[in-house]
Design an enzyme around this catalytic site. Sequence first.
Site, PDB file in Angstrom:
ATOM      1  N   ASP A   1       0.862  -1.178   0.000  1.00 56.51           N
ATOM      2  CA  ASP A   1       0.000   0.000   0.000  1.00 56.51           C
ATOM      3  C   ASP A   1       0.897   1.226   0.000  1.00 56.51           C
ATOM      4  OD1 ASP A   1      -1.702   2.163   0.594  1.00 56.51           O
ATOM      5  OD2 ASP A   1      -3.109   0.843   1.634  1.00 56.51           O
TER       6      ASP A   1
ATOM      7  N   ASP B   1     -16.278 -11.712  -5.416  1.00 54.85           N
ATOM      8  CA  ASP B   1     -17.545 -11.221  -4.870  1.00 54.85           C
ATOM      9  C   ASP B   1     -18.066 -10.040  -5.677  1.00 54.85           C
ATOM     10  OD1 ASP B   1     -19.656 -11.072  -2.851  1.00 54.85           O
ATOM     11  OD2 ASP B   1     -18.667  -9.242  -2.159  1.00 54.85           O
TER      12      ASP B   1
ATOM     13  N   GLU C   1     -22.398  -5.427 -12.771  1.00 60.10           N
ATOM     14  CA  GLU C   1     -23.213  -6.219 -11.856  1.00 60.10           C
ATOM     15  C   GLU C   1     -24.691  -6.027 -12.139  1.00 60.10           C
ATOM     16  OE1 GLU C   1     -21.923  -5.252  -7.883  1.00 60.10           O
ATOM     17  OE2 GLU C   1     -20.008  -6.273  -8.138  1.00 60.10           O
TER      18      GLU C   1
ATOM     19  N   HIS D   1     -21.869 -10.112  -4.708  1.00 58.09           N
ATOM     20  CA  HIS D   1     -21.596  -8.891  -3.958  1.00 58.09           C
ATOM     21  C   HIS D   1     -22.230  -8.949  -2.562  1.00 58.09           C
ATOM     22  CE1 HIS D   1     -20.431  -4.429  -4.637  1.00 58.09           C
ATOM     23  NE2 HIS D   1     -20.168  -4.796  -3.409  1.00 58.09           N
TER      24      HIS D   1
ATOM     25  N   ALA E   1     -20.834  -6.970   2.263  1.00 60.44           N
ATOM     26  CA  ALA E   1     -21.391  -6.196   3.378  1.00 60.44           C
ATOM     27  C   ALA E   1     -22.770  -6.695   3.796  1.00 60.44           C
ATOM     28  CB  ALA E   1     -21.473  -4.728   2.993  1.00 60.44           C
TER      29      ALA E   1
END
Length: 529
Positions: free
Chosen positions: A174, A259, A264, A283, A286
Amino acid sequence: MYKIMIRDNMSPIATEILEATGKMEVITDNDKAGNDPKVLSELIGEYHGLAVRSGTKVTREVLEKARNLKVIGRAGIGVDNIDVQAATRQGIVVMNAPGGNTVTTAEHTISLMLALARNIPQATASLREGKWEKKQLTGVEITGKTLGIIGLGHIGRVVAERTRGLKMNVIAADPFVSKDAAKALEVELVSLDDLFARADFITLHVPRLKETINMINASAISKMKQGVRLINCSRGEIVDIDALYQAVSDGHVAGAALDVFPQEPPDASLPILKHPHVIFTPHLGASTGEAQIKVADMIANQMAEYLLSGVITHAVNFPSVSVEIMEQLRPHIDLAEKMGSLMGQLVRKVHDITITYSGDLTALDTRPVTHAVLKGLLSSFTDKPLNYVSAPALAEEKGIHVREVLSSSKDDFSGLIKVKLEAHEEGPDEIWGTIFEKKYPRIVRLGKIYMDAIPEGPMIIIQNIDKPGVIGNVGVTLGSNNINIGRFQLGRLGDRALCMVNVDTRADDQVIEEIKALPNIISADQVNL
């Protein structure tokens, strides 16, 4: 009595929290017809608060009819379904609930990794077909394996913590996290190429930015360890699906778990959807009951605090200060955010920051201005909405040290903001800005060169050797590409010059490369403010 509309099948806990104040009438409207802005605009006029998830579109058309609306609460993090700029212009606070689904998404990532390692979905399908394929479905252990985390933000950090408990060796890449911040997580921070070469499993937790779209492409995959397994619970556009399919088909990638998808729902004819070594979920990162309760709880409490006490938390468009102070600070806050954004887009690396205030600004509470600098700077590193509350926390997570200085030195300006990136050696390391006549923002210095530039819209920043012909060449190049120059500011120091060019339309990458190829040009970068 405040009237609140709650939409999109939000958890009932939101209604319970708001009604418990005794000062709010809550109307729950889950009629999908209300998702249509035309329908919602006819309903919204009498409401003081609106709580939504992702289904309801809060457009300019809706907000124009929202004559009493004071706050919009998004139970979740993304506010793409809300016209934040229109809300801001009308003085409507837009809040979100960041972090409410962090653990859920991290757990889903680990679930997919385990399912991928042990071929669990394939084994389930095989048994349903009446087969008993033990040898064909032999998996691998994760203990002792190296997990490479690309993106060490909120979710990446939870994944790191959990997988260290599973006895995995965790490394991460990162560019916006310092080694000290990674070390505190007991994670080894490495380069992206090093991660590709060492990781047995790779999980993606990066935002969708220009730099990250299709970052997992054929070239990146070729650098990965033979037999690597890939998990993506971040953004579908991060992975080149065709390149991944080819890599799984030829055996370089042992398997993948997805996912998210570039589109989509995905086209059912995609070849990768039929590959036996790739597993999928629609998806669901969450999508747990616990996460939905958390975000509903967060947003209801935030809305209640604001409406009843004036306390602003996790607003994406408003700093947490009194109305009186805001009136004095607003021009400086807008300028500071643009200054931070300009430097973030130019530099795109982690640096400690020193922000110096002088003149009239030293008599005010400058913390919101500092938050605005960080919001502008860090927004260049993420596609998730930041606010004036969360930006300093994100800077801390990334190991960025922020120092604020109130200077009594006399400058040529009534109030001056100076932002310096410490230990930055490539290109301009500081930017100065001021407000003329209490309302006109100006950039008055970039690097060591003074000028008078208006920070707005698309701008091309050019560093060059100060020789004849540069301005003319730049103008011809832009003109030949049908790009109109709105303002051209030039600053000079010794044999170097700096041009800040406001253009009416954004130049594409090809035009910027043409400018870079002109005689005496040192660098050319485009920013959007």
